[in-house]
Design an enzyme around this catalytic site. Structure first.
Site, PDB file in Angstrom:
ATOM      1  N   CYS A  81       0.735  -1.142  -0.028  1.00 16.32           N
ATOM      2  CA  CYS A  81      -0.108   0.091  -0.009  1.00 16.32           C
ATOM      3  C   CYS A  81       0.667   1.551   0.056  1.00 16.32           C
ATOM      4  CB  CYS A  81      -1.011  -0.109   1.281  1.00 16.32           C
ATOM      5  SG  CYS A  81      -0.347  -0.464   2.740  1.00 16.32           S
ATOM      6  N   HIS A 136      -1.762   7.028   4.417  1.00 16.21           N
ATOM      7  CA  HIS A 136      -0.790   6.243   4.462  1.00 16.21           C
ATOM      8  C   HIS A 136       0.478   6.503   3.773  1.00 16.21           C
ATOM      9  CE1 HIS A 136      -0.097   1.531   5.625  1.00 16.21           C
ATOM     10  NE2 HIS A 136       0.555   2.503   6.420  1.00 16.21           N
TER      11      HIS A 136
END
Length: 497
Positions: A81, A136
Site C-alpha cells: 500500500c 498512509h
C-alpha cells in the site's frame, strides 16, 4: 469632488479593460476537465463482476466500464500500500522516494516534503483539491514532524494514517484538516464517499476545476460490512467471513455509485475524468492472524497475490471514463500503471511535469485517443520483502522479466519493516537469477522462457539491471535507530510473557 469622480472613472476604466482578460481566464479554467481518482485497498484483479467474479455484484463499476475504457493490463506501482500510493502521487517508482514498504505508525519513513505530487501540480494549474480516505504516506500522521496531505497539495483532507479503526464499521480515527473527529457512525466507504460528496457540493471553490482523490479502505482487513448486504451473499459463500468480503466489495461499489450520481446531479460528469483502480493485489487469507480472517479476494487467473512481484501482486482493475474524449465500451490490453497518472493529468491541465527528478510514468492521452503510449522507460517494480522469491520486475510490451536478488529470501531481522538491517540490503543487494514471461500468451506466468528466448532475455536483463541500479542509488536512507530500539523492546516484552 472632481478628484473623487476622476478616481472612480479611472477605476471603472481599469476594471472594464481587465474584464475580457478575466473572462478569458475563467473560460480557460472552466474548460479544464475535473479529475476524480478512486483508489481501493487490496482489491483483487478478479474481484469485480466486470473482471469475471462469479458472485460479487458491482453494477456501478460495471456501468462505469461500459461508459469508458476497461484496462485489462493495469498496474499499481508496487505490490503493497504505502509505496503504491506514493508512486501514484508522484509518478515515480516508490523506491526512488524511499517508501520501501507499508509505513507503521510512528515510523520515520514518509513521502518527503520536497517530492512533487500531482495534487500540487494541479493546484498550480488552478485546480481545487481534496483527499478523502486512507493516506498512509507517513508514519507520524497529523503531526508537524512529517508532511501531511495538506502539505502535499490537498487543500481539503479527511484522512486516516492507515486502516479504518477498529474496523470499517463506526471508525474512530478520521482527521479533517488536522482536527480528529472521533467515532463516526456508518461504514468507512460510505463515510468517505459522503465526505467527497459534501466537498463537491458545499466546500469546493466552484469557479475552479477540481481534483478529488478518493481512497477507500475497503476491502482491506479488518473487514466489516452491512448485515443486510452480507445476508444476500450467505447462500453464495463457503463461510460467513467470505460473505463479509463479498459484501465489502459490493458496499464499496455502492459508494462509487453515490459519487457518480452526485457528479450527474451537479452537471459536471461530462467534463470529469474518473479513474478507478486498486493499490495492489488481494490480501492473502489469514496473514493477519486472529481477528482478520475475511480476506477472500481473488487475483483471477494471475499468479500470486498482494506482496508478490508476480502479476497477482501488481496487476489490478483499471477503469477510466471521460465522456467525449474516451470512446465508450472499450477493452484495452495496453500496459498502463498508476505512475502514468501524474504525467497524464499534467498534460490534461496544461502544466509542465517536474523535470528536476526522473519520472517513471508516461502520459496516457495518446491511448485515450486510440494511439500508442510513448514510453521512455519500461514499467518497473521492486519490493524487498516480496512473498514471491523474485523481488524485482520489468515489463516492456508483452514481455516481463523478473529477477531474484542476493539478499535474503526469508524474514529480515528487527521485525517486519524498514530498519537499519533491511536498508543495508535494499541499498546493496545485486540481481542474480532471471525469469522471462510472455504475458500475452501466458497471463498466469506458468512458462519461464528464459532458456528459449536467451537473446531477448539478455536485452531485457541489461535494461532491468540499469534501471534497478539507478533506482537503488537514488533511494534515501532513513534514520530508524529510535524505531529499531522501540521494536527491540516490544519484541523482548512479547518474548518474556
Amino acid at each position: 469632488m472632481y478628484l473623487k469622480s476622476a478616481l472612480a472613472l479611472l477605476l471603472a476604466t481599469v476594471l472594464l479593460l481587465g474584464l475580457p482578460e478575466l473572462q478569458a481566464v475563467e473560460k480557460q479554467q472552466a474548460a479544464k476537465p475535473n479529475i476524480v481518482i478512486i483508489l481501493c485497498d487490496d482489491l483483487g484483479y478478479g474481484d469485480l463482476a466486470c473482471y469475471g467474479h462469479p458472485v460479487i455484484k458491482t453494477p456501478h463499476l460495471d456501468q462505469l466500464a461500459s461508459e469508458g475504457m476497461r484496462l485489462t493490463d493495469c498496474y499499481a506501482s508496487a505490490p503493497v500500500c504505502s509505496p503504491s500510493r506514493a508512486g501514484l502521487l508522484t509518478g515515480r517508482t516508490p523506491n526512488r522516494l524511499g517508501v520501501y514498504d507499508w509505513i507503521p505508525e510512528g515510523h520515520p519513513m514518509h513521502l518527503k516534503r520536497d517530492e512533487v505530487t500531482v495534487a500540487q501540480l494541479l493546484q498550480q494549474a488552478g485546480y481545487d483539491t481534496a483527499h478523502v480516505g486512507k493516506w498512509h504516506c507517513n508514519g507520524m500522521f497529523n503531526s508537524k514532524e512529517q508532511p501531511q496531505p495538506g502539505d502535499h497539495g490537498f487543500r481539503h483532507w479527511f484522512s486516516t494514517q492507515n486502516n479504518a479503526l477498529p474496523t470499517h464499521e463506526n471508525p474512530n480515527n478520521f482527521v479533517r484538516n488536522g482536527k480528529p473527529l472521533g467515532e463516526i457512525e456508518g461504514f468507512s466507504c460510505q463515510i468517505v464517499a459522503d465526505e467527497g460528496i459534501r466537498w463537491l457540493s458545499d466546500w469546493r471553490e466552484k469557479e475552479k476545476p477540481f481534483f478529488l482523490h478518493v481512497c477507500f479502505h475497503e476491502p482491506h482487513e479488518r473487514v466489516a460490512s452491512p448485515p443486510a448486504l452480507v445476508e444476500t451473499y450467505l447462500d453464495k459463500s463457503l463461510y460467513e467471513d467470505q460473505a463479509q468480503y463479498f459484501a465489502n466489495v459490493a458496499n464499496m461499489d455502492r459508494a462509487v455509485g453515490k459519487l457518480l450520481i452526485k457528479l450527474d446531479e451537479l452537471k459536471v460528469a461530462d467534463n470529469t475524468l474518473v479513474f478507478f483502480t486498486s493499490d495492489n493485489g488481494p490480501e492473502t487469507l489469514n496473514r493477519y492472524g486472529k481477528g482478520s480472517r475475511r480476506s477472500w479476494g481473488s487475483p483471477g487467473v494471475l499468479r500470486g497475490m498482494k506482496l508478490h512481484i508476480y502479476e497477482g501482486g501488481i496487476r489490478v482493475p483499471g477503469i477510466v471514463r471521460w465522456p467525449g474524449k474516451i470512446k465508450a465500451g472499450q477493452e484495452i490490453a495496453t500496459p498502463v500503471c498508476s505512475v502514468d497518472l501524474l504525467p497524464t493529468f499534467c498534460e490534461i491541465a496544461g502544466v509542465a511535469v517536474p523535470d528536476q527528478r526522473p519520472l517513471d510514468g508516461a502520459s496516457l492521452l495518446p491511448l485515450f485517443a486510440g494511439n500508442k503510449i510513448e514510453r521512455t522507460t519500461p514499467l518497473f517494480w521492486n519490493y524487498y520483502r516480496a512473498y514471491s522469491t523474485p523481488r524485482v520486475a520489468m515489463r516492456e510490451g508483452d514481455w516481463k522479466v523478473v529477477a531474484h536478488w542476493s539478499g535474503p529470501e526469508g524474514i529480515i531481522p528487527l521485525g517486519g519493516n524498514v530498519n537499519s538491517v533491511s536498508q543495508e540490503i535494499i541499498k546493496n543487494a545485486k540481481l542474480t537469477k532471471f525469469e522471462l514471461y510472455n504475458l500475452k500468451d501466458d497471463i498466469s506466468e506458468q512458462h519461464n522462457l528464459a532458456w528459449q528466448e536467451q537473446k531477448r532475455l539478455d536485452t531485457l536483463k541489461k535494461k532491468l539491471v540499469q534501471k534497478y541500479a539507478a533506482v537503488q542509488k537514488e533511494g534515501p536512507v532513513w534514520d530508524t535507530s529510535e524505531y529499531d530500539q522501540s521494536r527491540k523492546k516490544t519484541m523482548i516484552k512479547k518474548t518474556s510473557k
